[in-house]
Design a protein around this motif. Structure first.
Motif, PDB file in Angstrom:
ATOM      1  N   ALA A  36       0.733  -1.141  -0.088  1.00 58.52           N
ATOM      2  CA  ALA A  36      -0.125  -0.015  -0.125  1.00 58.52           C
ATOM      3  C   ALA A  36       0.868   1.231  -0.021  1.00 58.52           C
ATOM      4  CB  ALA A  36      -0.727  -0.047   1.311  1.00 58.52           C
ATOM      5  N   ASP A  37       1.879   1.355   0.751  1.00 52.98           N
ATOM      6  CA  ASP A  37       2.786   2.439   0.816  1.00 52.98           C
ATOM      7  C   ASP A  37       3.516   2.775  -0.600  1.00 52.98           C
ATOM      8  OD1 ASP A  37       2.141   2.881   3.473  1.00 52.98           O
ATOM      9  OD2 ASP A  37       4.161   2.011   4.449  1.00 52.98           O
ATOM     10  N   GLY A  38       3.892   1.523  -1.189  1.00 53.93           N
ATOM     11  CA  GLY A  38       4.431   1.682  -2.594  1.00 53.93           C
ATOM     12  C   GLY A  38       3.416   2.348  -3.518  1.00 53.93           C
ATOM     13  N   LYS A  39       2.045   1.805  -3.453  1.00 55.04           N
ATOM     14  CA  LYS A  39       1.383   2.338  -4.435  1.00 55.04           C
ATOM     15  C   LYS A  39       0.899   3.790  -3.914  1.00 55.04           C
ATOM     16  CE  LYS A  39      -1.185  -1.892  -5.407  1.00 55.04           C
ATOM     17  NZ  LYS A  39      -2.553  -2.696  -5.242  1.00 55.04           N
ATOM     18  N   GLN A  40       0.931   4.179  -2.828  1.00 56.71           N
ATOM     19  CA  GLN A  40       0.843   5.747  -2.528  1.00 56.71           C
ATOM     20  C   GLN A  40       1.813   6.309  -3.119  1.00 56.71           C
ATOM     21  OE1 GLN A  40      -1.928   6.781  -1.324  1.00 56.71           O
ATOM     22  NE2 GLN A  40      -1.094   8.977  -1.251  1.00 56.71           N
ATOM     23  N   ALA A  41       3.228   5.919  -2.770  1.00 59.28           N
ATOM     24  CA  ALA A  41       4.436   6.667  -3.250  1.00 59.28           C
ATOM     25  C   ALA A  41       4.230   7.000  -4.845  1.00 59.28           C
ATOM     26  CB  ALA A  41       5.647   6.030  -2.808  1.00 59.28           C
TER      27      ALA A  41
END
Length: 134
Positions: A36-41
């Motif tokens: 999720a953090d990767g997608k948000q980034a």
């Protein structure tokens, strides 16, 4: 004696199974958070790139607009100089505007509307060009 150890083995096996399930759950949560953090980034990078692109477009537009406004103001100053020459002619005693005055007024109107008609294609009083032949 083996029958006395069996209940403890079952209990230890159940505790180990619960511990393994808890560890798997925690690891899954960490992996999900990382994804999720990767997608948000990635989304934030895309938003930043789009914002930078639009800011560049705005800056380019402002620069082009300022250049166009400067060109327009230079042409207006030139018209003011030409207007003084035209108004000194004696033709204004009886007639409001001669052919040169009409051209200057048309040019001033076009520049005020954002168009630059440039120099007239033909002087006033010249016949219209013949239509193209097919």
């Amino acid at each position: 004696m083996l029958s006395a150890i069996r209940p403890y083995l079952a209990l230890i096996g159940a505790i180990v199974a619960v511990a393994l399930l808890a560890a798997a759950y925690i690891a899954g949560r960490r992996d999900g958070r990382a994804i999720a953090d990767g997608k948000q980034a990635a989304v934030e990078r895309a938003v930043k790139a789009e914002r930078d692109k639009r800011e560049t477009n705005v800056a380019t537009g402002e620069t082009a607009g300022a250049a166009k406004e400067t060109d327009r103001q230079e042409k207006v100053r030139e018209i003011y100089r030409e207007t003084n020459t035209v108004t000194e002619r004696p033709v204004y005693r009886n007639v409001c505007v001669d052919a040169d005055g009409v051209r200057l007024l048309d040019r001033a109107t076009a520049i005020a509307n954002g168009d630059d008609p440039g120099e007239p294609a033909r002087p006033a009083g010249d016949p219209a060009p013949a239509p193209p032949q097919r």
